[in-house]
Design an enzyme around this catalytic site. Structure first.
Site, PDB file in Angstrom:
ATOM      1  CB  CYS A  42      -2.221  -4.894   6.462  1.00  0.00           C
ATOM      2  SG  CYS A  42      -1.731  -3.348   7.162  1.00  0.00           S
ATOM      3  CG  HIS A  59      -2.019  -7.265  10.423  1.00  0.00           C
ATOM      4  ND1 HIS A  59      -0.817  -6.926   9.836  1.00  0.00           N
ATOM      5  CD2 HIS A  59      -2.675  -6.089  10.633  1.00  0.00           C
ATOM      6  CE1 HIS A  59      -0.753  -5.607   9.693  1.00  0.00           C
ATOM      7  NE2 HIS A  59      -1.868  -5.079  10.181  1.00  0.00           N
ATOM      8  CD  GLU A  93      -1.311  -0.128   3.672  1.00  0.00           C
ATOM      9  OE1 GLU A  93      -1.907   0.926   3.870  1.00  0.00           O
ATOM     10  OE2 GLU A  93      -1.494  -1.167   4.336  1.00  0.00           O
TER      11      GLU A  93
HETATM   12  P1  HMG Z   1      -2.650   5.605  21.697  1.00  0.00           P
HETATM   13  O1  HMG Z   1      -3.842   6.414  21.809  1.00  0.00           O
HETATM   14  O2  HMG Z   1      -1.379   6.329  21.514  1.00  0.00           O
HETATM   15  O3  HMG Z   1      -2.415   4.660  22.900  1.00  0.00           O
HETATM   16  O4  HMG Z   1      -2.924   4.666  20.437  1.00  0.00           O
HETATM   17  P2  HMG Z   1      -3.381   4.226  24.084  1.00  0.00           P
HETATM   18  O5  HMG Z   1      -3.697   5.383  24.929  1.00  0.00           O
HETATM   19  O6  HMG Z   1      -4.522   3.421  23.529  1.00  0.00           O
HETATM   20  O7  HMG Z   1      -2.371   3.297  24.844  1.00  0.00           O
HETATM   21  C1  HMG Z   1      -1.899   2.154  24.274  1.00  0.00           C
HETATM   22  C2  HMG Z   1      -1.790   1.104  25.353  1.00  0.00           C
HETATM   23  O8  HMG Z   1      -0.725   1.516  26.226  1.00  0.00           O
HETATM   24  C3  HMG Z   1      -3.008   0.981  26.214  1.00  0.00           C
HETATM   25  O9  HMG Z   1      -3.127  -0.382  26.526  1.00  0.00           O
HETATM   26  C4  HMG Z   1      -2.656   1.749  27.478  1.00  0.00           C
HETATM   27  O10 HMG Z   1      -3.330   1.309  28.618  1.00  0.00           O
HETATM   28  C5  HMG Z   1      -1.173   1.444  27.563  1.00  0.00           C
HETATM   29  P3  HMG Z   1      -4.526  -1.127  26.364  1.00  0.00           P
HETATM   30  O11 HMG Z   1      -5.454  -0.428  27.243  1.00  0.00           O
HETATM   31  O12 HMG Z   1      -4.948  -0.944  24.885  1.00  0.00           O
HETATM   32  O13 HMG Z   1      -4.259  -2.521  26.710  1.00  0.00           O
HETATM   33  N1  HMG Z   1      -0.428   2.448  28.346  1.00  0.00           N
HETATM   34  C6  HMG Z   1       0.565   2.114  29.187  1.00  0.00           C
HETATM   35  N2  HMG Z   1       1.074   0.913  29.548  1.00  0.00           N
HETATM   36  C7  HMG Z   1       2.118   0.905  30.434  1.00  0.00           C
HETATM   37  N3  HMG Z   1       2.633   2.046  30.968  1.00  0.00           N
HETATM   38  C8  HMG Z   1       2.148   3.246  30.637  1.00  0.00           C
HETATM   39  C9  HMG Z   1       1.063   3.322  29.705  1.00  0.00           C
HETATM   40  N4  HMG Z   1       0.361   4.327  29.151  1.00  0.00           N
HETATM   41  C10 HMG Z   1      -0.549   3.765  28.315  1.00  0.00           C
HETATM   42  N5  HMG Z   1       2.661   4.333  31.172  1.00  0.00           N
HETATM   43  C11 HMG Z   1      -2.787   3.046  18.785  1.00  0.00           C
HETATM   44  C12 HMG Z   1      -2.428   3.392  20.195  1.00  0.00           C
HETATM   45  C13 HMG Z   1      -2.394   1.639  18.441  1.00  0.00           C
HETATM   46  C14 HMG Z   1      -4.269   3.224  18.579  1.00  0.00           C
HETATM   47  C15 HMG Z   1      -2.038   4.035  17.880  1.00  0.00           C
HETATM   48  O14 HMG Z   1      -0.669   3.724  17.928  1.00  0.00           O
HETATM   49  C16 HMG Z   1      -2.495   4.017  16.455  1.00  0.00           C
HETATM   50  O15 HMG Z   1      -3.416   4.702  16.066  1.00  0.00           O
HETATM   51  N6  HMG Z   1      -1.793   3.227  15.585  1.00  0.00           N
HETATM   52  C17 HMG Z   1      -2.147   3.087  14.197  1.00  0.00           C
HETATM   53  C18 HMG Z   1      -3.392   2.269  13.972  1.00  0.00           C
HETATM   54  C19 HMG Z   1      -3.242   0.837  14.326  1.00  0.00           C
HETATM   55  O16 HMG Z   1      -2.129   0.328  14.439  1.00  0.00           O
HETATM   56  N7  HMG Z   1      -4.352   0.129  14.436  1.00  0.00           N
HETATM   57  C20 HMG Z   1      -4.338  -1.292  14.649  1.00  0.00           C
HETATM   58  C21 HMG Z   1      -5.541  -1.992  14.030  1.00  0.00           C
HETATM   59  S1  HMG Z   1      -5.793  -1.532  12.348  1.00  0.00           S
HETATM   60  C22 HMG Z   1      -4.634  -2.496  11.469  1.00  0.00           C
HETATM   61  O17 HMG Z   1      -4.098  -3.397  11.988  1.00  0.00           O
HETATM   62  C23 HMG Z   1      -4.374  -2.121  10.046  1.00  0.00           C
HETATM   63  C24 HMG Z   1      -3.032  -1.393   9.804  1.00  0.00           C
HETATM   64  O18 HMG Z   1      -1.972  -2.274   9.954  1.00  0.00           O
HETATM   65  C25 HMG Z   1      -3.034  -0.742   8.448  1.00  0.00           C
HETATM   66  C26 HMG Z   1      -3.442  -1.557   7.242  1.00  0.00           C
HETATM   67  O19 HMG Z   1      -4.282  -2.424   7.266  1.00  0.00           O
HETATM   68  O20 HMG Z   1      -2.930  -1.191   6.164  1.00  0.00           O
HETATM   69  C27 HMG Z   1      -2.824  -0.289  10.788  1.00  0.00           C
END
Ligand code: HMG
Length: 731
Positions: free
Chosen positions: A112, A240, A80
């Protein structure tokens, strides 16, 4: 039915990475959010001259090392991050890999997911015709934008897979479960370089689609009466991996759906082997699931032969597939574990500023010509953009140049004042090997002077300016030539840094390893410094992809040679560059027929006076006794005739007379005169070759003809050299 599947798999990722603790500091986030919350430690960052084409070509290059390329009839490129809206990115890869023209190429896209579609298409084809071989490459660079919440889940890499009948790695089952739904969880409009994402929603959809795809898979299993495909039949699951933590959550979800839920710690432990590489690289979109497969096979402590694997492929937007396969009995024999470990162990860590510099690099969009700065990009690189076209090429990984030493047969000193000289290149060589290096600056590994050190571009620039300044002071008569270069290493440092500045105006300067090894004894008048300079400049030109003219190279060589000899006659440099034996009169150099006779040299040791000092001394004598110049000219002419006629008797006479003249200009120390007298008393002839000495007891090399038995009794080092026709060249 024929078994079909993945015969081999190999991935490649960038040489550069950012540790997420650096990102956490820069963004004011607790690092544990990334390390623990996302399960991500590092992310690969591509330099400007790397992209999906080079990542893919590198992965496939390693994969196909022992494969007959003519057997590959299809290249499917899943990405992509394609580089053109029309042309398939894989066509660039097809060329870089020298794949046969009858090999079809197509690009596949659905976020992906598309590599999985490619895999299944190939499986159908292979089931029909097991003779085919398909190269499937999944390659992506995940970009979300600086300072966005997705930034910590970036990464990049490519996974190349050879798909065949009777595969050796993983067989793929014919059934699969699908789920498609129009959602906007993650997308990238045509006009954007970075993806847009609704992070939390994307996680929700990813997990929902897993349940739906699994459900569909199960209905297919029942319909097809496929044995061994219930939840309990799988020993391994792969997901994935946009972030490792989500794969763990997916596993927990699957176990829960199948009424045998595991806790977070168990999920992490179970998936750890498959997540190891992802934690180091980050999201590679299409390649992530398959890098996970490689990670599982290479890092699981057990032998996984014959284990059943369930695989979950997800692409935002969204399309999901659950499919399955069996690890093949001898899979361990086709892994590229060492290649992958080396790749990850030898990466270069970036600072936040370096990462952002790579990230914000702007490619022209107006068709202008831009040469890209050269970084470590494996076997291939994006060389330049011109006229709206991308030009990829094989990366120059190293260059080796060899330059010969020389012997002045007659006319040393008098040549500086315009008298003729007779000189030959000899079969002793200096070899300089230049290769890329990951640390900033130049690494010098100068074997003969035992110098091994890394010097930053800034330090080298300072050194170069200092040396230039001292040389100007020498020219103004303020210091002696011996004070210009303080340490032997400085000649190589000046030469390399000067050449790099001339050959490339680009910043940053390339990081290179310079290894120089010489057979030519130093400080004995055999042209060792010229050979170091000539081989270094030639190897650097080759390494940096430059083709300087002879005159440009000569100017560079003489510029460095002057630092050693004050005012170089240019003869050492000329002989090292061209090879051969020459009669030299002013600017005119006449090449003589090759006389491949062995020449015996006695090494009387390094003179205590520098060549430059000797030249200054003899200049004064020639001024006082101008007739001496004519006598040197006559004896050189006699030796010239002897050489052309290959007349040894005449040659010996000329050597004797030449020696007497050298005594008159004061460059033959008493001890050396006594040695030559002894040689003559044993029926031989001898003379110094080179500058000689105006002080001390050593005078460099003494050329001997005859008196072989006496020479054998001498305590000195005896060398035998042969005139050579070969000048400096790339080897
Ligand atoms: P975010 O808002 O930065 O993070 O987004 P958060 O606030 O959700 O925190 C992440 C985790 O860290 C949470 O854990 C927190 O609790 C924890 P969870 O509750 O989810 O178990 N946390 C901590 N842990 C330990 N110590 C601390 C601490 N603070 C927080 N101090 C997000 C994270 C993945 C959403 C962001 O990085 C993002 O938007 N990434 C891009 C999208 C993505 O990867 N989505 C995945 C599904 S879609 C997919 O797989 C397709 C893709 O590959 C593309 C394609 O298909 O082409 C993306």
């Amino acid at each position: 039915m024929t078994t079909v599947g993945i015969d081999k798999a190999c991935f490649y990722s960038s040489h550069y990475f950012l540790d997420l603790k650096t990102l956490a500091e820069a963004r004011g986030v607790d690092v544990e959010k990334f390390y623990t919350g996302l399960g991500q430690r590092k992310m690969a960052v591509s330099p400007p001259d790397e992209g999906v084409v080079t990542l893919a070509a590198n992965a496939a290059h390693e994969l196909l090392k022992d494969v007959d390329l003519s057997t590959i009839d299809t290249l499917m490129f899943a990405t992509e991050s394609g580089v053109d809206h029309s042309k398939a990115t894989g066509i660039f890869v097809h060329k870089l890999l020298d794949l046969p023209p009858h090999c079809r190429v197509v690009e596949l896209k659905q976020a992906c997911y598309s590599a999985t579609f490619g895999l299944q298409m190939a499986m159908s084809r292979l089931r029909e015709n097991p003779k085919h071989k398909v190269l499937l490459i999944a390659a992506d660079i995940a970009r979300y934008g600086l300072g966005t919440s997705g930034e910590s889940s970036q990464g990049g890499g490519a996974c190349a897979m050879l798909l065949t009948a009777n595969p050796r790695l993983l067989s793929i089952d014919p059934i699969a479960g699908f789920y498609t739904e129009d959602v906007m969880d993650f997308w990238r409009p045509h006009y954007r370089e970075e993806a847009l994402v609704d992070g939390k929603y994307s996680i929700e959809v990813y997990l929902k689609a897993l349940a739906k795809a699994w459900e569909h898979y199960q209905t297919q299993v029942i319909e097809a009466k496929q044995p061994d495909s219930q939840y309990q039949d799988f020993q391994q699951f792969l997901f994935h991996i946009p972030i490792p933590k989500l794969a763990e959550k997916a596993y927990q979800k699957l176990t829960k759906l199948n009424k045998s839920p595991v806790n977070t710690t168990d999920a992490q432990a179970f998936l750890e082997p498959s997540l190891q590489y992802a934690r180091e690289i980050g999201n590679c979109y299409t390649a992530s699931l398959y890098i996970g497969l490689v990670s599982l096979l290479e890092n699981h402590p057990d032998n996984l032969a014959n284990q059943r694997v369930g695989l979950y492929s997800y692409g935002s937007g969204c399309m999901a597939e659950f499919f399955s396969g069996t690890i093949q009995p001898h899979y361990q024999q086709v892994l590229h574990t060492q290649f992958h470990r080396n790749l990850l162990d030898n990466r270069q860590e970036l600072t936040q500023a370096e990462y952002e510099k790579f990230y914000t690099f702007e490619y022209p969009t107006d068709g202008s010509h831009v040469e890209l700065p050269e970084y470590q990009t494996g076997q291939f690189r994006l060389s330049h953009l011109t006229d709206h076209k991308r030009v990829y090429q094989k990366a120059r990984l190293g260059a080796t140049a060899k330059a010969p030493g020389k012997l002045i047969l007659s006319g040393e000193h008098s040549v500086v004042l315009g008298a003729p000289a007779l000189a030959t290149s000899i079969d002793l060589y200096t070899t300089t090997v230049i290769s890329k290096h990951s640390l900033p600056g130049l690494v010098f590994d100068l074997v003969n002077i035992k110098h091994q050190n890394t010097h930053s571009a800034e330090a080298l620039k300072l050194l170069k300016d200092k040396i230039k300044n001292k040389y100007t002071r020498f020219q103004q008569g303020e210091i002696s030539i011996k004070q210009v270069l303080k340490k032997p290493f400085e000649l190589a440092a000046y030469t390399a840094s000067n050449a790099i500045d001339k050959f490339t105006q680009k910043e940053p300067k390339p990081n290179l390893h310079i290894h120089t090894d010489s057979q030519i004894p130093t400080g004995c008048g055999l042209g060792s410094s010229a050979a170091v300079i000539v081989s270094t400049n030639l190897a650097l030109a080759e390494m940096l992809g430059k083709t300087p003219t002879e005159d440009e190279l000569k100017a560079l060589n003489i510029d460095a040679e002057n630092l050693q000899h004050g005012q170089s006659s240019g003869l050492d440099v000329f002989l090292s560059m061209t090879g051969g034996t020459y009669y030299v009169q002013g600017e005119t150099k006449t090449r003589l027929p090759h006389w491949g006779r062995k020449i015996t040299l006695i090494n009387t040791g390094t003179p205590t006076s520098a060549t430059g000092e000797c030249v200054a001394h003899t200049k004064a004598i020639f001024n006082q006794k101008p007739a001496l110049l004519n006598q040197f000219a006559e004896i050189t002419e006699q030796m010239h005739q002897a050489w052309q006629a290959q007349d040894l008797k005449l040659l010996k006479q000329a050597i004797k007379t030449n020696h007497q003249l050298l005594i008159q200009i004061g460059v033959v120390p008493d001890k050396i005169q006594a040695l030559i007298e002894q040689i003559e008393s044993h029926g031989g002839a001898a003379k110094i070759c080179g500058a000689g000495a105006i002080s001390g007891h050593a005078a460099g090399m003494v050329w001997v003809e005859g008196a072989e038995d006496f020479v054998k009794t001498l305590p000195h080092e005896i060398l035998t050299v042969t005139p050579t026709e070969d000048g400096a060249k790339i080897v």
